[in-house]
Every structure is written in structure tokens, then in C-alpha cells.
Design an enzyme around this catalytic site. Structure first.
Site, PDB file in Angstrom:
ATOM      1  N   SER A 199       0.810  -1.173  -0.008  1.00  9.62           N
ATOM      2  CA  SER A 199       0.070   0.065  -0.040  1.00  9.62           C
ATOM      3  C   SER A 199       0.770   1.129   0.057  1.00  9.62           C
ATOM      4  O   SER A 199       2.199   1.053  -0.238  1.00  9.62           O
ATOM      5  CB  SER A 199      -1.061  -0.078   1.278  1.00  9.62           C
ATOM      6  OG  SER A 199      -0.329  -0.432   2.373  1.00  9.62           O
TER       7      SER A 199
ATOM      8  N   LYS B 101      -4.280   8.730  -8.471  1.00  8.44           N
ATOM      9  CA  LYS B 101      -4.774   7.693  -7.618  1.00  8.44           C
ATOM     10  C   LYS B 101      -6.048   7.372  -7.765  1.00  8.44           C
ATOM     11  O   LYS B 101      -6.976   7.866  -7.562  1.00  8.44           O
ATOM     12  CB  LYS B 101      -4.322   7.994  -5.987  1.00  8.44           C
ATOM     13  CG  LYS B 101      -4.725   6.867  -5.070  1.00  8.44           C
ATOM     14  CD  LYS B 101      -4.078   7.154  -3.736  1.00  8.44           C
ATOM     15  CE  LYS B 101      -3.936   5.854  -3.080  1.00  8.44           C
ATOM     16  NZ  LYS B 101      -5.301   5.379  -2.622  1.00  8.44           N
TER      17      LYS B 101
ATOM     18  N   GLU C 289      -5.562  -1.252 -10.874  1.00  7.58           N
ATOM     19  CA  GLU C 289      -6.739  -1.048 -10.228  1.00  7.58           C
ATOM     20  C   GLU C 289      -8.122  -1.223 -10.984  1.00  7.58           C
ATOM     21  O   GLU C 289      -7.980  -0.881 -12.216  1.00  7.58           O
ATOM     22  CB  GLU C 289      -6.870   0.548  -9.899  1.00  7.58           C
ATOM     23  CG  GLU C 289      -7.562   0.965  -8.767  1.00  7.58           C
ATOM     24  CD  GLU C 289      -7.035   0.648  -7.341  1.00  7.58           C
ATOM     25  OE1 GLU C 289      -5.917   0.234  -7.216  1.00  7.58           O
ATOM     26  OE2 GLU C 289      -7.723   1.090  -6.266  1.00  7.58           O
TER      27      GLU C 289
HETATM   28  S1  IVH Z   1       0.907   2.252  -6.565  1.00 16.01           S
HETATM   29  C1  IVH Z   1       3.876   0.746  -5.011  1.00 16.01           C
HETATM   30  N1  IVH Z   1      -0.488   3.796  -8.320  1.00 16.01           N
HETATM   31  O1  IVH Z   1      -3.731   3.063  -3.709  1.00 16.01           O
HETATM   32  C2  IVH Z   1       2.743   0.363  -4.486  1.00 16.01           C
HETATM   33  N2  IVH Z   1      -1.537   2.492  -6.593  1.00 16.01           N
HETATM   34  O2  IVH Z   1      -3.173   3.349  -1.052  1.00 16.01           O
HETATM   35  C3  IVH Z   1       1.805  -0.094  -5.632  1.00 16.01           C
HETATM   36  N3  IVH Z   1      -3.902   2.836  -6.298  1.00 16.01           N
HETATM   37  O3  IVH Z   1      -3.140  -0.582  -2.787  1.00 16.01           O
HETATM   38  C4  IVH Z   1       0.615   0.904  -5.411  1.00 16.01           C
HETATM   39  N4  IVH Z   1      -4.166   4.223  -8.002  1.00 16.01           N
HETATM   40  O4  IVH Z   1      -4.786  -0.079  -4.733  1.00 16.01           O
HETATM   41  C5  IVH Z   1      -0.476   2.808  -7.031  1.00 16.01           C
HETATM   42  N5  IVH Z   1      -1.778   5.019  -9.642  1.00 16.01           N
HETATM   43  C6  IVH Z   1      -1.699   4.015  -8.718  1.00 16.01           C
HETATM   44  C7  IVH Z   1      -2.786   3.790  -7.822  1.00 16.01           C
HETATM   45  C8  IVH Z   1      -2.741   2.936  -6.831  1.00 16.01           C
HETATM   46  C9  IVH Z   1      -4.782   3.679  -6.803  1.00 16.01           C
HETATM   47  C10 IVH Z   1      -4.103   2.022  -5.077  1.00 16.01           C
HETATM   48  C11 IVH Z   1      -3.606   0.733  -4.979  1.00 16.01           C
HETATM   49  C12 IVH Z   1      -3.069   0.879  -3.433  1.00 16.01           C
HETATM   50  C13 IVH Z   1      -3.493   1.997  -2.836  1.00 16.01           C
HETATM   51  C14 IVH Z   1      -2.551   2.561  -2.078  1.00 16.01           C
END
Ligand code: IVH
Length: 705
Positions: A99, A135, A191
Site C-alpha cells: 500500500s 490515484k 486498479e
Molecule cells: S502504486 C507501489 N499507483 O492505492 C505500490 N497505487 O493506497 C503499489 N492505487 O493499494 C501501488 N491508484 O490499490 C499505485 N496509480 C496508482 C494507484 C494506486 C490507486 C491504490 C492501490 C494501492 C492503494 C494504496
């Protein structure tokens, strides 16, 4: 494609096929039906009639029925198969699903960049690029491809193990089931989400059919993906953005931006609003731009994610327990709304904390109807912070007030402010109860603690009940047939008062006893036997789970795992708790002063109860970390100056390889890494006969060579 349809074996009766011909035909059908599916779902341009499509599926199933060992992972029969008998199977992620840490202000982002520079020992002017992208507010999914074929899809779950939702993922048109030119093993992460239009249309259809509607697109996406029947998922308009990866047999690229470009080339949808930024100012500028585009994107986002672009540097930075050091989520400010505070309830938690909960006139905040919100503690209601300084300029909160509610992401809504101009004349300041509303015991506030706690301990129904419920919960003992409902009933009737009593249930209420479980309402011979067997099973428990099950404040699943990995076995952990050395605990990566105090406090107060429980169990040692590094399981000490990496990096690297890093040399030390200027520690190590190596030697170990 039409030439493919008419191969010779297609005409043969299934019984006349040999294995080779059957395998070839199954491969052909998989390809054919996949193309047809895509043409139908993605391009809105069907390439065959429904009847033809169905006939090919039937043919596929007939061959599979004859040659069950030939059923392919990408078979059309697996695409919308029969629902599994119960729940989803579990899949262990080859690499943990992470996360993200959060930033709530520009300063937080600046700190993030600074901390990376410090960790890597880079000056303020050294070039350091980051990526910025939305995000997505959906749920993450990991897709595993082997030899270019999608073999499984798993939800994040707890990061280590997720749910197998392969059949459902196959119904999502933006998820390719085959890749060309991909590394042999490739895990793609991203996602799953639902666009606004699709969400509104889905809710309308649901309402029409008298079915449940969803509070927001995220819930709708999650509810749709986690369907035991994939035909339901297939009927829901889910989409997928790829933004990360897990295990790969060959690197995708040398930078985050090139890796994403590669995923795009492989046929994944990547976010068009993805930028590479060379400065902090550019990162923040992208944040503002994305924020201004938020309403017109057509899907929910809740912030901007920044990632360090250079993958070699990402690798050096590594992870904290569940979040990478090289990425951060810059969240948008929470959504807000005003409403009436109709009452304040006090809830008593597992640790006896009295928590005030605002009962609100229902109001929609960011698309979700909110009727409760946390008020934190009595100081917060009175308009003070934990140091006695005014908050909200000292305005207190009273029943009957208009209050401003906000929520950020999925967390419990909170109260931000109060409107004094709308305060009723007869509103009186709120008096926080001094006794526990559940058991009447005095509720005391320790100096320095912002929370008032019930002193009733296990006498207090709320505490005892909550603790028992936690004890049997999924991530703790997880005893089949003993859920919150059963525990509560046993507790109410005095059958169990503390966790230990669960393990003596059979002796007290088993066969031959005057009162027997099987005679209890809702139970019978079989269910009673099953429960006793399930309890017997759980007499063997891993150390991490056991520590978590104790329900000690501030000790969550991850921390319990860290403690288990550090101490290895129950006896060592118990000895450390008895020794009561806060400093030693704090030397463990991930343990801070608050957790150290909570642990020692819990063992000081309840050591005997815990020991009585432990005596009923076989607590199995923590699994050794999966690392074949020569330093795995060893205790290392660093001293002197390191020139190639900072101390923080060396520590993180060692821990990632499964080693423990201690601050001082003792008989337990296995290896001392001594840089120039090493003094007393090096001397002591030599006296104790401990191996001492220099930084070069450490680098060889750290690089695994
Ligand atoms: S990178 C390196 N990129 O946010 C870690 N996560 O709060 C991998 N998420 O569990 C995550 N958009 O479900 C990444 N552009 C994005 C994202 C993203 C949504 C979510 C993902 C993660 C959570 C963490």
C-alpha cells in the site's frame, strides 16, 4: 480467422480424437472464442453469431469432458465457469502487494523527496525524477501471466494472500488474457474501477430489479469483482488501469515511466494522465492540474501518486513494513458537509477506551450517506488538543449543534467544526461520563493519555466481549464455528470469560459432562463435535497470530508479524516481555515507544492470564524469512562510517535480507560491519570472537554475491 474455423479435427466426433488432436483443438477454440469475446465486448463488433459462439463453447466443453487433464488455464470454460463451492480460494502473492504512505500537504511531499535524498545520500541539486499519476479509487488486482497467458488474478487481500478471482477478471475486457512479447513470468498490478456513467446505469438497473444499490463506484467495483458467480461480474462494466508489477522474470525497463510504456505496448490500459516530473515544483503542479481535472475524468480518484522514476534507486530504497519508501500518495482534501448533531453515544472498545460517537442527521458526504462520526475523545469535544491548546479556536461541541462532517477515503467520518451562530439557546456543554456506560466501573484518564478508559477489565461486558471477539476473528485464532455471535452467547451465559476458557470448553461441556454443548439451543451432536475438533485444531498456532490475537493496543497484524520474526519463538518473546526493556523493543524496526509501552504494560498487567492461555497451546515458531541470503536470521551491528550507503539504507537492506540489526554488540551478535573510525564496538566484537567485516565485505553480502 475463418480458415482457422475449418480445421479438420473440428469435424471429428470427440470420441475419435486422440490426445494430440484434442489439445490442438482446445488451443484453437481458446483463441477463437477469445477473439470473438473481445470483438463483442470491447469493439462492439461481433465476428460471429451468438449461436455459432455457443456451439463452439459446447464443443470445447465436450472435449474437456473427455480429456479433463487438457483443460487449459485460458479455456473459455474457465471464463464464466460454475461458481466455486464456497468462498474464493486463496492465492499467495509471489511478491507482496503494497500500500502507499500518504501525504496531505505540499510540505509532506517535500519531506518525502528530502527523505529520499537523505536515504540515498544525494545533495539538493542532484537530479531526481518522479512520476505523477492519478490515484484511482477502486480496488487493486494482481494478474499473473506465464508464457504470455493469464494464469490467475488475485485481489490484494492482506498483501501477502489474496482471493482468487481469475474467472471474474477474465470477464473484464481491459484485462488481456494473452500477451505477446511479455517476459515469461509477469505479474501486472493495477486498479479495477467503475466509471461514473456505468455506475449510475448499474444502480438504476439494480433499483429497477429491486436489488441492492451501491453507495459509490468503488463499492460497486468491489462488489462486482468479488462475485462467486462470474456471470454476474461479466454483466458489470468493470475497467482496469495497470500501474505497477510484481514478480517479473526479466526487467520491464530501467525506469517507472518506461515500464509503464511497456505495459501499455503489451496491451494494458495505462492512465493517460501520467507524467514524468524533474522537480518538486513540477510534481506539485501536476497535482493541481489533476485536481482541477478531477470532476471531468469520469471516474473517481482520491489523490495523486508519485513514484521515484529510477527503478535501481527504488530497489535501493526498499520497503517499510507494508509501504515502499520510493512512492507516496498525495491525497485530495476530504469532502465535507454540514448537519445536525442529534446525540453523542459512548462506545466501549476492546481495550476499555470510551469513544464518543456523534449521532448525526443523515447527510451525504462525497457520495456516501453518513449518520455517525467519531468525536475522538473528551478533549476534542471540549475544543482542546492533547496538550490543552485550543482547537477550533476553543469552540466546544454540544448536542443540538450544527457540525461540519468530513471523510477522507474509506475512513470513519470525522467532525471538523461547529457553527456557533446556529447553536440552540438551551444547549449545554457536554459532560463526558466518568463511569463506564456498560459496567458502571470508574472510567479513568491516566496522565498524558487523551482517552478515558473503563477500569472494569474483563468484568466489563464490552471489553471482555470485544476481546473475545477479536481473539476468534479471522486474522487471529479463526476458529471455525466460533464467530462473534457464538462467543457472545457463551460469554453471556458464563461459559467463557477469557480466551483460555475456549480451550477448556470440551472438558466442561463435552461428552459425559452434566451440561453439554450438544444440548444447547442451536447446537446438536454434530455441530458440537465439529466445534470441539475445530478448537483442538487451533491449539497449534503461529507466534505472529498468537501475539496479534492477544489484542494488545497498537499491536496490529503487521506489528505482531514483525515481533514474531524478531523473536522467533514464544519463549524468547515472553522473556523479553518479562525483562521489560523498552529500549530493546524500540530497536526493532517498526516498533516505536507507544507500541513498546503498550506491550510491556499488557504483559505487566495480564502476564498470568496470558501464560495460562499459552499453557493450553502449542505456539509454533515464526517461519524463517524467505531469503537465502547468508545473513538471513543473523544479527548484524553496523559501526563506524559507511561510505557507499547511509546507515538507514544499510539497515533496511539487511532487514530485507532477513537479518536483524542491533544497536550494540553482544554475545548474540553474529556479524559486525565496521567502517573507518570504528571504536569500542569493534574492540568488543574481537574480544567476543565475532566476525568483523568492512564495508566492501558488506556490499558483497548485500548484493548477494
Ligand atoms: S502504486 C507501489 N499507483 O492505492 C505500490 N497505487 O493506497 C503499489 N492505487 O493499494 C501501488 N491508484 O490499490 C499505485 N496509480 C496508482 C494507484 C494506486 C490507486 C491504490 C492501490 C494501492 C492503494 C494504496
Amino acid at each position: 480467422m475463418s480458415s482457422e474455423r475449418g480445421t479438420d479435427s473440428a469435424a471429428l466426433d470427440v470420441a475419435d480424437l486422440d490426445e494430440g488432436a484434442a489439445a490442438r483443438e482446445l488451443a484453437r477454440l481458446a483463441r477463437l472464442l477469445d477473439t470473438a469475446n473481445r470483438a463483442y465486448h470491447t469493439d462492439d463488433a461481433p465476428v460471429m453469431s451468438d449461436a455459432e459462439f455457443d456451439a463452439l463453447r459446447v464443443r470445447n466443453s465436450e472435449i474437456e469432458a473427455h480429456f479433463p487433464e487438457l483443460v487449459r488455464d485460458d479455456s473459455p470454460s474457465q471464463r464464466i465457469g460454475a461458481p466455486p463451492a464456497e468462498g474464493f480460494a486463496k492465492i499467495r502473492h509471489a511478491r507482496r502487494m503494497l500500500s502507499l504512505a500518504n501525504a496531505f500537504s505540499d510540505d509532506d511531499v517535500a519531506d518525502f523527496v528530502d527523505s529520499i535524498r537523505r536515504f540515498l545520500n544525494l545533495g539538493p541539486d542532484a537530479a531526481l525524477a518522479f512520476t505523477a499519476e492519478p490515484k484511482i479509487d477502486g480496488l487493486s488486482l494482481s494478474l499473473r501471466y506465464e508464457g504470455g497467458v493469464l494464469v490467475h488474478a488475485a485481489t490484494r487481500g492482506d498483501g501477502e494472500t489474496g482471493e482468487n478471482v481469475t474467472a471474474n477478471a477474465r470477464t473484464i475486457s481491459e484485462i488481456p488474457t494473452r500477451l505477446t512479447g511479455a517476459p515469461d513470468t509477469l505479474e501486472v498490478r493495477g486498479e479495477v474501477y467503475m466509471a461514473h456513467d456505468d455506475f449510475i446505469a448499474l444502480n438504476a438497473r439494480q433499483a429497477e430489479a429491486g436489488a441492492k444499490t451501491f453507495a459509490n463506484p468503488r463499492n460497486a467495483a468491489a462488489g462486482s469483482l468479488r462475485q462467486l458467480d462470474p456471470t454476474i461480474t461479466a454483466a458489470r462494466p468493470l475497467r482496469f488501469f495497470a500501474y505497477a508489477w510484481g514478480e517479473v522474470s526479466a526487467p520491464l525497463a530501467a525506469s517507472q515511466s518506461d515500464a509503464i510504456a511497456r505495459l501499455d505496448e503489451l496491451g494494458f490500459t495505462t492512465n493517460p494522465r501520467f507524467r514524468r516530473c524533474k522537480t518538486l515544483a513540477e510534481m506539485l503542479e501536476n497535482y493541481r492540474e489533476i485536481e482541477s481535472e478531477r470532476a471531468s475524468l469520469g471516474y473517481d480518484i482520491d489523490g495523486v501518486v508519485y513514484k521515484l522514476d529510477d527503478l535501481a534507486l527504488q530497489e535501493r530504497l526498499g520497503l517499510r513494513s507494508t509501504t515502499p519508501r520510493w512512492a507516496i500518495a498525495h491525497k485530495f482534501p476530504a469532502e465535507r458537509a454540514w448537519t445536525l448533531l442529534e446525540g453523542i453515544d459512548i462506545q466501549v472498545g476492546r481495550t476499555g477506551a470510551l469513544s464518543p460517537v456523534a449521532r448525526l442527521r443523515p447527510v451525504t458526504v462525497g457520495g456516501v450517506v453518513v449518520s455517525n462520526a467519531t468525536l475522538h475523545n473528551e478533549d476534542y469535544i471540549a475544543g482542546r488538543d492533547s496538550k490543552g491548546e485550543p482547537i477550533r479556536e476553543g469552540r466546544d461541541i454540544r448536542v443540538g449543534d450544527w457540525v461540519e462532517v468530513y471523510r477522507a477515503g474509506d475512513v470513519i467520518p470525522k467532525i471538523r467544526d461547529v457553527d456557533l451562530s446556529r447553536r440552540p439557546k438551551d444547549a449545554t456543554p457536554y459532560t463526558f461520563p466518568q463511569t463506564c456506560p456498560e459496567c458502571g466501573s470508574p472510567a479513568i484518564r491516566e496522565p498524558g493519555d487523551s482517552v478515558r478508559r473503563c477500569t472494569g477489565g474483563l468484568v466489563c461486558p464490552a471489553q471482555a466481549g470485544e476481546r473475545l471477539k477479536h481473539f476468534v476473528s479471522r486474522a487471529a485464532f479463526d476458529i471455525e464455528g466460533l464467530g462473534a455471535k457464538q462467543v457472545e452467547a457463551f460469554w453471556r451465559d458464563g461459559w467463557i470469560a477469557t480466551p483460555r476458557d475456549i480451550f477448556t470448553l470440551e472438558d466442561r461441556f463435552g461428552p459425559g459432562q452434566p451440561r453439554q454443548l450438544r444440548n444447547r439451543e442451536g447446537w446438536g451432536e454434530k455441530s458440537a463435535q465439529n466445534l470441539f475438533a475445530a478448537i483442538r485444531d487451533k491449539r497449534f498456532i503461529g507466534l505472529g497470530r498468537f501475539i496479534f490475537a492477544l489484542g494488545i493496543r497498537h499491536v496490529g497484524e503487521t506489528s505482531a508479524g514483525l515481533l514474531a520474526a524478531h523473536y522467533g519463538d514464544w519463549q524468547s518473546f515472553r522473556t523479553a516481555m518479562a525483562a521489560g526493556d523498552e529500549g530493546e523493543l524500540m530497536a526493532i524496526n517498526g516498533v516505536g515507544p507507544v507500541m513498546a509501552r503498550a506491550l510491556l504494560g499488557a504483559f505487566a498487567a495480564e502476564g498470568e492470564t496470558i501464560d495460562a492461555l499459552a499453557a493450553e497451546l502449542e505456539i509454533t515458531p515464526a517461519e524463517a524469512r524467505a531469503s537465502d541470503s547468508p545473513v538471513a536470521g543473523k544479527t548484524l551491528v553496523f559501526t563506524g562510517t559507511l561510505e557507499q550507503m547511509t546507515r538507514a539504507e544499510a539497515k533496511a537492506r539487511a532487514e530485507a535480507l532477513g537479518a536483524r540489526v542491533a544497536g550494540s554488540v553482544s554475545a548474540k551478535t553474529d556479524l559486525l560491519v565496521a567502517g573507518p573510525g570504528a571504536g569500542s564496538k569493534a574492540k568488543k566484537a574481537t574480544e567476543l570472537g565475532i566476525e568483523v567485516i568492512d564495508e566492501e565485505g558488506w556490499l558483497r553480502l548485500a548484493r548477494g554475491g
